[in-house]
Design an enzyme around this catalytic site. Sequence first.
Site, mmCIF file in Angstrom:
data_model
loop_
_atom_site.group_PDB
_atom_site.id
_atom_site.type_symbol
_atom_site.label_atom_id
_atom_site.label_comp_id
_atom_site.label_asym_id
_atom_site.label_seq_id
_atom_site.Cartn_x
_atom_site.Cartn_y
_atom_site.Cartn_z
ATOM 1 N N LEU A 33 44.152 64.192 58.624
ATOM 2 C CA LEU A 33 44.942 64.865 59.180
ATOM 3 C C LEU A 33 46.007 65.111 60.463
ATOM 4 O O LEU A 33 45.584 63.770 61.260
ATOM 5 C CB LEU A 33 44.068 65.952 60.082
ATOM 6 C CG LEU A 33 42.875 66.887 58.364
ATOM 7 C CD1 LEU A 33 42.409 67.723 59.073
ATOM 8 C CD2 LEU A 33 43.261 67.258 56.942
ATOM 9 N N GLY A 36 50.762 68.845 60.805
ATOM 10 C CA GLY A 36 51.104 69.592 60.230
ATOM 11 C C GLY A 36 50.007 69.849 59.954
ATOM 12 O O GLY A 36 49.904 70.965 59.260
ATOM 13 N N HIS A 37 48.741 69.596 59.143
ATOM 14 C CA HIS A 37 47.972 70.308 58.097
ATOM 15 C C HIS A 37 47.434 71.214 59.756
ATOM 16 O O HIS A 37 47.008 72.136 59.376
ATOM 17 C CB HIS A 37 46.419 69.181 58.337
ATOM 18 C CG HIS A 37 47.079 67.875 57.581
ATOM 19 N ND1 HIS A 37 47.303 66.509 58.095
ATOM 20 C CD2 HIS A 37 47.535 67.735 56.232
ATOM 21 C CE1 HIS A 37 47.243 65.633 56.641
ATOM 22 N NE2 HIS A 37 47.103 66.516 55.594
ATOM 23 N N GLN A 61 45.758 62.998 41.178
ATOM 24 C CA GLN A 61 47.186 63.437 41.432
ATOM 25 C C GLN A 61 48.045 61.817 41.827
ATOM 26 O O GLN A 61 48.989 62.051 41.888
ATOM 27 C CB GLN A 61 47.755 64.273 42.706
ATOM 28 C CG GLN A 61 46.817 64.170 43.516
ATOM 29 C CD GLN A 61 47.250 65.595 44.617
ATOM 30 O OE1 GLN A 61 46.285 65.620 44.620
ATOM 31 N NE2 GLN A 61 47.821 65.230 45.798
ATOM 32 N N GLN A 148 55.944 73.106 53.792
ATOM 33 C CA GLN A 148 56.865 73.477 53.336
ATOM 34 C C GLN A 148 57.609 71.938 53.250
ATOM 35 O O GLN A 148 58.847 71.582 52.262
ATOM 36 C CB GLN A 148 58.428 73.887 54.143
ATOM 37 C CG GLN A 148 57.877 75.600 53.460
ATOM 38 C CD GLN A 148 58.916 75.648 54.547
ATOM 39 O OE1 GLN A 148 59.875 75.754 55.412
ATOM 40 N NE2 GLN A 148 59.339 77.204 54.253
ATOM 41 N N ASP A 150 55.930 69.317 51.283
ATOM 42 C CA ASP A 150 55.663 68.982 49.742
ATOM 43 C C ASP A 150 56.648 70.115 49.431
ATOM 44 O O ASP A 150 55.807 71.507 48.503
ATOM 45 C CB ASP A 150 54.582 69.061 49.643
ATOM 46 C CG ASP A 150 54.009 67.397 49.869
ATOM 47 O OD1 ASP A 150 54.400 66.810 50.328
ATOM 48 O OD2 ASP A 150 52.654 67.741 51.302
ATOM 49 N N VAL A 176 56.459 69.464 60.146
ATOM 50 C CA VAL A 176 55.682 69.544 61.408
ATOM 51 C C VAL A 176 56.469 68.174 61.834
ATOM 52 O O VAL A 176 56.533 67.722 60.716
ATOM 53 C CB VAL A 176 54.667 69.778 62.021
ATOM 54 C CG1 VAL A 176 54.720 69.375 63.347
ATOM 55 C CG2 VAL A 176 54.279 71.087 61.857
ATOM 56 N N SER A 185 53.200 62.938 58.134
ATOM 57 C CA SER A 185 52.535 62.370 56.709
ATOM 58 C C SER A 185 51.549 61.252 57.033
ATOM 59 O O SER A 185 51.840 60.710 58.011
ATOM 60 C CB SER A 185 53.912 62.262 55.635
ATOM 61 O OG SER A 185 52.875 61.409 55.681
ATOM 62 N N SER A 186 50.218 61.828 56.435
ATOM 63 C CA SER A 186 49.355 61.090 56.089
ATOM 64 C C SER A 186 50.423 59.004 56.156
ATOM 65 O O SER A 186 49.891 58.757 56.430
ATOM 66 C CB SER A 186 48.624 60.879 55.533
ATOM 67 O OG SER A 186 47.717 62.722 56.178
HETATM 68 O O1 PAF Z 1 49.188 68.298 49.945
HETATM 69 C C1 PAF Z 1 48.152 67.745 49.377
HETATM 70 O O2 PAF Z 1 47.296 67.303 50.951
HETATM 71 C C2 PAF Z 1 47.657 67.250 47.965
HETATM 72 O O3 PAF Z 1 47.999 67.862 47.226
HETATM 73 C C3 PAF Z 1 46.704 68.690 48.434
HETATM 74 C C4 PAF Z 1 48.067 70.466 47.754
HETATM 75 C C5 PAF Z 1 45.245 68.909 49.018
HETATM 76 C C6 PAF Z 1 46.081 68.527 46.472
HETATM 77 O O4 PAF Z 1 45.383 67.312 46.357
#
Ligand code: PAF
Length: 290
Positions: A33, A36-37, A61, A148, A150, A176, A185-186
């Site tokens: 985290l 942004g999170h 994904q 936003q 993503d 952010v 971003s991570s």
């Molecule tokens: O944005 C992310 O971190 C991921 O794509 C999500 C929405 C948690 C789905 O795995």
Amino acid sequence: MRQVQTIADLRSAVQAARQRGQSVGLVPTMGYLHAGHLALVDAARRDNELVVVSIFVNPLQFGPREDFARYPRDLARDAALLQEHEVDLLFAPSVEEMYPRPLATFVEVPDLSQTLCGRSRPGHFRGVATVVSKLFHLVQPDRAYFGQKDGQQLAVIQRMVSDLNIPVEVVAVPTVREPDGLAMSSRNIYLSADDRRHATVLYRALQHAKALITDGERDGRRVAAEVAQRVAAEPGVRLDYAEVVDWETLQPADVLQGRVMVAVAAYVGQARLIDNLQLTVHADGRVTEH
Ligand code: PAF
């Protein structure tokens, strides 16, 4: 904060809150985290009585040559941050818990998934839509929070929720940024000190696009070409795409009007970074940012 790993424990904790009449907000994440999170978490905390955060690095994904195995993970640090931000429930399942057998069912929004990042990440948004719809079924939140940053993911999820009448309000939270504009971003952890300096070109190019549009440019392809040229000219940066798209269709917006997104993706060192700007070009010529 309570931490659960199983779907059964998650369901019973949420059900108990529902029985107490509490509203439920969900923040889906893949962990590691950053600020942004935490902005998503804080928004969820303001709006809901029970805040649930999920941490799950979703293999569905990631493409076969992507960074699933090395994606950064630090559950203990994440849990401490979430505790500080007054989260009620952390759901951190294993892959086996989420996918006890290979899935035969997927959720897909093909029209919005095959453009932009979908071109270099085939199957990515199918993986996102499928896991997010699973999480929506498991938690049944009143509201769910997405960044936003993503932008394409946000558009895909909003469309999935609308098309499938999923009873959840999707709340979009502004990107952010670091003080120099780099979007949090991570994956920024992959950047060397040199990469880190060059990476700000994404933000600089987007700011240039915003200035062009605010000054009256209405040719989307011309704006996209300027962004592409700036990013491609930066040392150590390889452009993936720069496009200006209509927000509803994610197709190129030739004439800029209504809600549009200027989106950019580039490889910087070991990282693939994305960023975007979401604007509405009003009929009276005003330009507002989302
Ligand atoms: O944005 C992310 O971190 C991921 O794509 C999500 C929405 C948690 C789905 O795995």
